[in-house]
Design an enzyme around this catalytic site. Sequence first.
Site, PDB file in Angstrom:
ATOM      1  N   SER A 189       0.801  -1.290  -0.196  1.00  0.00           N
ATOM      2  CA  SER A 189       0.098  -0.049   0.071  1.00  0.00           C
ATOM      3  C   SER A 189       0.896   1.380  -0.131  1.00  0.00           C
ATOM      4  O   SER A 189       1.755   1.535  -0.912  1.00  0.00           O
ATOM      5  CB  SER A 189      -0.873   0.038   1.189  1.00  0.00           C
ATOM      6  OG  SER A 189      -1.788   0.882   1.182  1.00  0.00           O
ATOM      7  N   ARG A 219       0.564   5.160  17.896  1.00  0.00           N
ATOM      8  CA  ARG A 219       0.209   6.501  17.273  1.00  0.00           C
ATOM      9  C   ARG A 219      -0.668   7.215  18.341  1.00  0.00           C
ATOM     10  O   ARG A 219      -1.310   6.909  19.234  1.00  0.00           O
ATOM     11  CB  ARG A 219      -0.787   5.995  16.191  1.00  0.00           C
ATOM     12  CG  ARG A 219      -0.349   5.287  14.900  1.00  0.00           C
ATOM     13  CD  ARG A 219      -1.216   5.664  13.589  1.00  0.00           C
ATOM     14  NE  ARG A 219      -0.718   4.298  12.755  1.00  0.00           N
ATOM     15  CZ  ARG A 219       0.169   4.314  12.188  1.00  0.00           C
ATOM     16  NH1 ARG A 219       1.223   5.264  11.851  1.00  0.00           N
ATOM     17  NH2 ARG A 219       0.657   3.487  11.146  1.00  0.00           N
ATOM     18  N   ARG A 223      -3.093   4.719  20.370  1.00  0.00           N
ATOM     19  CA  ARG A 223      -3.436   3.257  19.964  1.00  0.00           C
ATOM     20  C   ARG A 223      -1.933   2.832  19.353  1.00  0.00           C
ATOM     21  O   ARG A 223      -1.420   3.414  18.594  1.00  0.00           O
ATOM     22  CB  ARG A 223      -4.733   3.119  19.178  1.00  0.00           C
ATOM     23  CG  ARG A 223      -4.519   3.748  17.881  1.00  0.00           C
ATOM     24  CD  ARG A 223      -5.676   3.715  17.067  1.00  0.00           C
ATOM     25  NE  ARG A 223      -5.406   2.303  16.620  1.00  0.00           N
ATOM     26  CZ  ARG A 223      -4.760   2.388  15.114  1.00  0.00           C
ATOM     27  NH1 ARG A 223      -4.272   3.183  14.675  1.00  0.00           N
ATOM     28  NH2 ARG A 223      -4.505   0.968  14.671  1.00  0.00           N
ATOM     29  N   PRO A 224      -1.927   1.516  19.961  1.00  0.00           N
ATOM     30  CA  PRO A 224      -0.717   0.735  19.182  1.00  0.00           C
ATOM     31  C   PRO A 224      -1.193   0.685  17.543  1.00  0.00           C
ATOM     32  O   PRO A 224      -2.504   0.073  17.256  1.00  0.00           O
ATOM     33  CB  PRO A 224      -0.871  -0.650  19.750  1.00  0.00           C
ATOM     34  CG  PRO A 224      -2.027  -0.925  20.441  1.00  0.00           C
ATOM     35  CD  PRO A 224      -2.495   0.716  20.714  1.00  0.00           C
ATOM     36  N   SER A 225      -0.395   0.951  16.696  1.00  0.00           N
ATOM     37  CA  SER A 225      -0.499   0.610  15.159  1.00  0.00           C
ATOM     38  C   SER A 225      -0.659  -0.802  15.133  1.00  0.00           C
ATOM     39  O   SER A 225      -0.088  -1.308  15.555  1.00  0.00           O
ATOM     40  CB  SER A 225       0.802   1.247  14.625  1.00  0.00           C
ATOM     41  OG  SER A 225       0.562   0.722  13.039  1.00  0.00           O
ATOM     42  N   THR A 259      -0.148  -1.950  11.784  1.00  0.00           N
ATOM     43  CA  THR A 259       0.842  -1.999  10.782  1.00  0.00           C
ATOM     44  C   THR A 259       2.350  -1.670  10.874  1.00  0.00           C
ATOM     45  O   THR A 259       3.085  -2.053  10.043  1.00  0.00           O
ATOM     46  CB  THR A 259       0.391  -1.325   9.286  1.00  0.00           C
ATOM     47  OG1 THR A 259       0.482   0.086   9.709  1.00  0.00           O
ATOM     48  CG2 THR A 259      -1.201  -1.627   9.215  1.00  0.00           C
TER      49      THR A 259
END
Length: 543
Positions: free
Chosen positions: A64, A505, A496-498, A500
Amino acid sequence: MDLGAITKYSALHAKPNGLILQYGTAGFRTKAEHLDHVMFRMGLLAVLRSKQTKSTIGVMVTASHNPEEDNGVKLVDPLGEMLAPSWEEHATCLANAEEQDMQRVLIDISEKEAVNLQQDAFVVIGRDTRPSSEKLSQSVIDGVTVLGGQFHDYGLLTTPQLHYMVYCRNTGGRYGKATIEGYYQKLSKAFVELTKQASCSGDEYRSLKVDCANGIGALKLREMEHYFSQGLSVQLFNDGSKGKLNHLCGADFVKSHQKPPQGMEIKSNERCCSFDGDADRIVYYYHDADGHFHLIDGDKIATLISSFLKELLVEIGESLNIGVVQTAYANGSSTRYLEEVMKVPVYCTKTGVKHLHHKAQEFDIGVYFEANGHGTALFSTAVEMKIKQSAEQLEDKKRKAAKMLENIIDLFNQAAGDAISDMLVIEAILALKGLTVQQWDALYTDLPNRQLKVQVADRRVISTTNAERQAVTPPGLQEAINDLVKKYKLSRAFVRPSGTEDVVRVYAEADSQESADHLAHEVSLAVFQLAGGIGERPQPVTP
Ligand code: NG1
Ligand code: ZN
């Protein structure tokens, strides 16, 4: 299962020692050189999933919006959806199995999921333009073949195009033809029919500048362009002929840096948009007469789309329930505008399109967008039937609205968020309503906001609740955030924990950019202190 063959071929796609990967929000994602075994194994898993569901399964090779050196893989379920959660666990388990455990893990999955190994399997494969993608998709094919699956390799495709193919194949051709031609024709026909109805279309030749992130979107848009050129002319930038994928361009760059991509000259008030590297995200933007940059993100796209759909429904006289689905990253102004001005119910889910997609399916018409520009609108089968009938039966004005809605349903990619499809929907709506990009932007004013990343030793120490808007652990973190938020006006922040990247973040918004930047920085410091930050302490944001 020919266990001997699996062992033999698996050894040719050996797992690097000690490497552990997780099937995250968007599948597996890491440096391309670490992914060969994962690809092979996802080929195997796709065959099992296909046997179990007695349907075609998709495998997309892409990372992506991530750097060109990265790559990734995700499986696409029968209706174009993201892989079911229990299978995500199998994917993680299989990807991390040591060579000698491969047979056992495969048998385990087959037993747990009651896979009939005699069943036929069919897998479709697509890939983006990364240099590593071709070889990696070959490893997927190796996996599929070893387990006796049939496959069709579509080669270069955007991610949403692969979702479309899977959806078409599993709905007996009712949705569309599972070919690239079929995709172009379906969307372009709906678009051209729609824009023909725009009263002002003759006055102004519609054109749009598109930043393709040096990715697959450029190739596909160029192929498709002549199908819809009656209604829109597109000028492509960052088409991959020289620049690097996603480097200083693309939807993710534009959204997170809140500035235009390199390689695109923008005159004032020109309508511009950016795709990401696999063309499943889109954001719009323009420069005003004073040269100021204005971003129109996924939230404003959702607002434009849902208000237009609502107007059409009112004209047709149908009272269908329409809902908008967002995540915690949605700008507070957008949520307020949707709820208070447009009176459309808004729902918040966890980050990751599978959560939004799922929620949107609960409505007659569900519009979902992440702020970063990934989204689409879903129409229930009942709605589609109803609208088709109305388009034939109703009298003049109502019929026209029903016809438009019918075209819009065809124009949206129901299988996934799709930059090309969204772009055409947006262009059609702007033409039909005679709106300029500035008028669209003026629906509401975004609250200034800032997103930051913090490095911690283990991001799993942060757990959240309430659609990720509140931290549950580590102790004291949410209280610290609450105290910081109180210092600013119109403010909001969450962490929050990413899913990906190996980061936490941080998001903050407030009444001014300066306040949003300060708040984001202070929250980053709280995360660093309370959640085990590593490396350099977070530095203040430099504007
Ligand atoms: P993570 O890394 O979990 O924040 C990012 C995006 C998601 C989604 C996924 C998949 C943000 C804040 N997060 O997830 O919205 O698009 O990537 O690509 O934009
Ligand atoms: Zn993408």
